[in-house]
Design a protein around this motif. Sequence first.
Motif, short mmCIF file in Angstrom:
data_model
loop_
_atom_site.label_atom_id
_atom_site.label_comp_id
_atom_site.label_asym_id
_atom_site.label_seq_id
_atom_site.Cartn_x
_atom_site.Cartn_y
_atom_site.Cartn_z
N THR A 137 0.82 -1.21 0.00
CA THR A 137 0.00 0.00 0.00
C THR A 137 0.85 1.25 0.00
OG1 THR A 137 -1.79 -1.16 1.14
CG2 THR A 137 -1.79 1.24 1.26
N THR A 138 1.89 1.28 0.84
CA THR A 138 2.79 2.43 0.87
C THR A 138 3.42 2.67 -0.49
OG1 THR A 138 3.30 2.08 3.21
CG2 THR A 138 4.89 3.33 1.92
N SER A 139 3.82 1.60 -1.15
CA SER A 139 4.46 1.74 -2.47
C SER A 139 3.46 2.19 -3.52
CB SER A 139 5.11 0.41 -2.87
OG SER A 139 6.18 0.10 -2.00
N THR A 140 2.22 1.70 -3.44
CA THR A 140 1.21 2.11 -4.41
C THR A 140 0.93 3.60 -4.31
OG1 THR A 140 0.17 -0.08 -4.27
CG2 THR A 140 -1.13 1.69 -5.25
N ILE A 141 0.75 4.09 -3.08
CA ILE A 141 0.47 5.51 -2.88
C ILE A 141 1.62 6.38 -3.36
CG2 ILE A 141 0.14 7.29 -1.12
CD1 ILE A 141 -1.42 5.21 0.52
N ASN A 142 2.83 6.05 -2.93
CA ASN A 142 3.96 6.92 -3.21
C ASN A 142 4.47 6.80 -4.63
OD1 ASN A 142 4.41 8.19 -0.51
ND2 ASN A 142 4.62 6.06 0.11
N LEU A 143 4.37 5.62 -5.21
CA LEU A 143 4.71 5.49 -6.63
C LEU A 143 3.71 6.27 -7.47
CD1 LEU A 143 6.14 4.32 -9.09
CD2 LEU A 143 4.79 2.23 -8.81
N GLY A 144 2.43 6.15 -7.13
CA GLY A 144 1.41 6.91 -7.87
C GLY A 144 1.64 8.40 -7.79
N ALA A 145 1.97 8.90 -6.59
CA ALA A 145 2.22 10.33 -6.43
C ALA A 145 3.46 10.77 -7.21
CB ALA A 145 2.37 10.66 -4.95
N ALA A 146 4.50 9.94 -7.20
CA ALA A 146 5.71 10.28 -7.95
C ALA A 146 5.45 10.29 -9.45
CB ALA A 146 6.83 9.30 -7.61
N LEU A 147 4.65 9.34 -9.94
CA LEU A 147 4.29 9.32 -11.36
C LEU A 147 3.49 10.57 -11.72
CD1 LEU A 147 3.31 5.56 -11.67
CD2 LEU A 147 5.20 6.66 -12.87
N ALA A 148 2.61 10.98 -10.82
CA ALA A 148 1.83 12.20 -11.07
C ALA A 148 2.74 13.43 -11.14
CB ALA A 148 0.76 12.37 -9.99
N GLU A 149 3.79 13.44 -10.32
CA GLU A 149 4.75 14.55 -10.38
C GLU A 149 5.40 14.65 -11.75
OE1 GLU A 149 7.77 14.44 -7.45
OE2 GLU A 149 6.46 15.09 -5.81
N TYR A 150 5.56 13.51 -12.42
CA TYR A 150 6.16 13.49 -13.75
C TYR A 150 5.12 13.69 -14.85
CZ TYR A 150 10.56 11.98 -11.67
OH TYR A 150 11.72 11.93 -10.92
N GLY A 151 3.96 14.19 -14.48
CA GLY A 151 2.96 14.58 -15.48
C GLY A 151 2.07 13.46 -15.96
N ARG A 152 2.10 12.30 -15.28
CA ARG A 152 1.23 11.18 -15.67
C ARG A 152 -0.10 11.26 -14.93
NH1 ARG A 152 5.80 11.64 -18.38
NH2 ARG A 152 6.17 9.84 -19.73
N LYS A 153 -1.16 10.91 -15.62
CA LYS A 153 -2.46 10.80 -14.97
C LYS A 153 -2.58 9.40 -14.41
CE LYS A 153 -5.93 13.02 -15.66
NZ LYS A 153 -7.27 13.54 -16.02
N VAL A 154 -2.84 9.32 -13.10
CA VAL A 154 -2.75 8.06 -12.38
C VAL A 154 -4.07 7.77 -11.69
CG1 VAL A 154 -1.52 6.78 -10.58
CG2 VAL A 154 -0.28 8.45 -12.00
#
Length: 309
Positions: A73-90
């Motif tokens: 769960t921690t990895s899902t949340i933080n990976l998703g947020a990091a991907l969003a920082e790179y301009g991806r819609k998650v």
Amino acid sequence: MDTPRPFTPRSEPLESETNGEEPYGDYEGGEQEAAAEPAGRHHLKVPDPAPLTEHGPARVIAVANQKGGVGKTTSTINLGAALAEYGRKVLLVDFDPQGALSVGLGVQAHELETTIYNLLMERGVEIDDVIRTTNVEGMDLLPSNIDLSAAEVQLVTEVGREQALGRAIKPVLDRYDIILIDCQPSLGLLTINALACAEAILIPLACEFFSLRGVALLMDTIDKVQQRLNPDLTILGILATMFDPRTLHTKEVRQRVIEAFGELVFEAVINRTVRFPETTVAGEPITTWAPTSNGAQSYRLLAREVLSR
């Protein structure tokens, strides 16, 4: 597909065990917060991803491991947020009846009137009725709560029961770039649904011996899903979590994983730190709660690796 299996633990000491090196890194709040530099890997520079001019279709990634407490769960949340920082819609899909992903993003899961359970089991419920925005720009949530536990029983009699989740998220595939599915810590029907609709699986693996032993069972399940339901399913990578560079045990486990799985192991390493429990209480990812921390930097590296694979 013959998936690799972890080796048995070594009896001889690691080189780092006898070379006299001191533990590296600094400490915050009594916990290790430094980015680890485990022996045995050459650290490649992963470039920042190019910006997107349009979004979709989504790449569906299941974050799965039947062992609990390994950082899914921690990895899902933080990976998703990091991907969003790179301009991806998650889109994050909470597919665990415990609803930890939803709670970790500040959603009171037990108070929700509509969740992914309603989307799966009730006619007339559209996915847009369930999706919620989060405090992270570009990242949405498909929430869950304890009601989802009933779906595993009710789906047993359904036709195409393994494809229920795939049918549910299909209408929004063109809207997102990445869909991350946080699976429950078991290999039941819900997890099979996630693997059946995913393009790839990301496996968080705690750096401890019992986690290493449990990977073989997960690999067997992946083989069966590939053979019977989803021949296109691949292993995106294995993420070492709960790494503590102060202990030789975690170093040895990670080196064993690297020996067994080679390039499937991500360069990113997630260290133990007090920051992650803090973010759960705050209801936001570490990339916004402690954006300059080593934990946030590790998940940004992971995001770049995911986009480069």
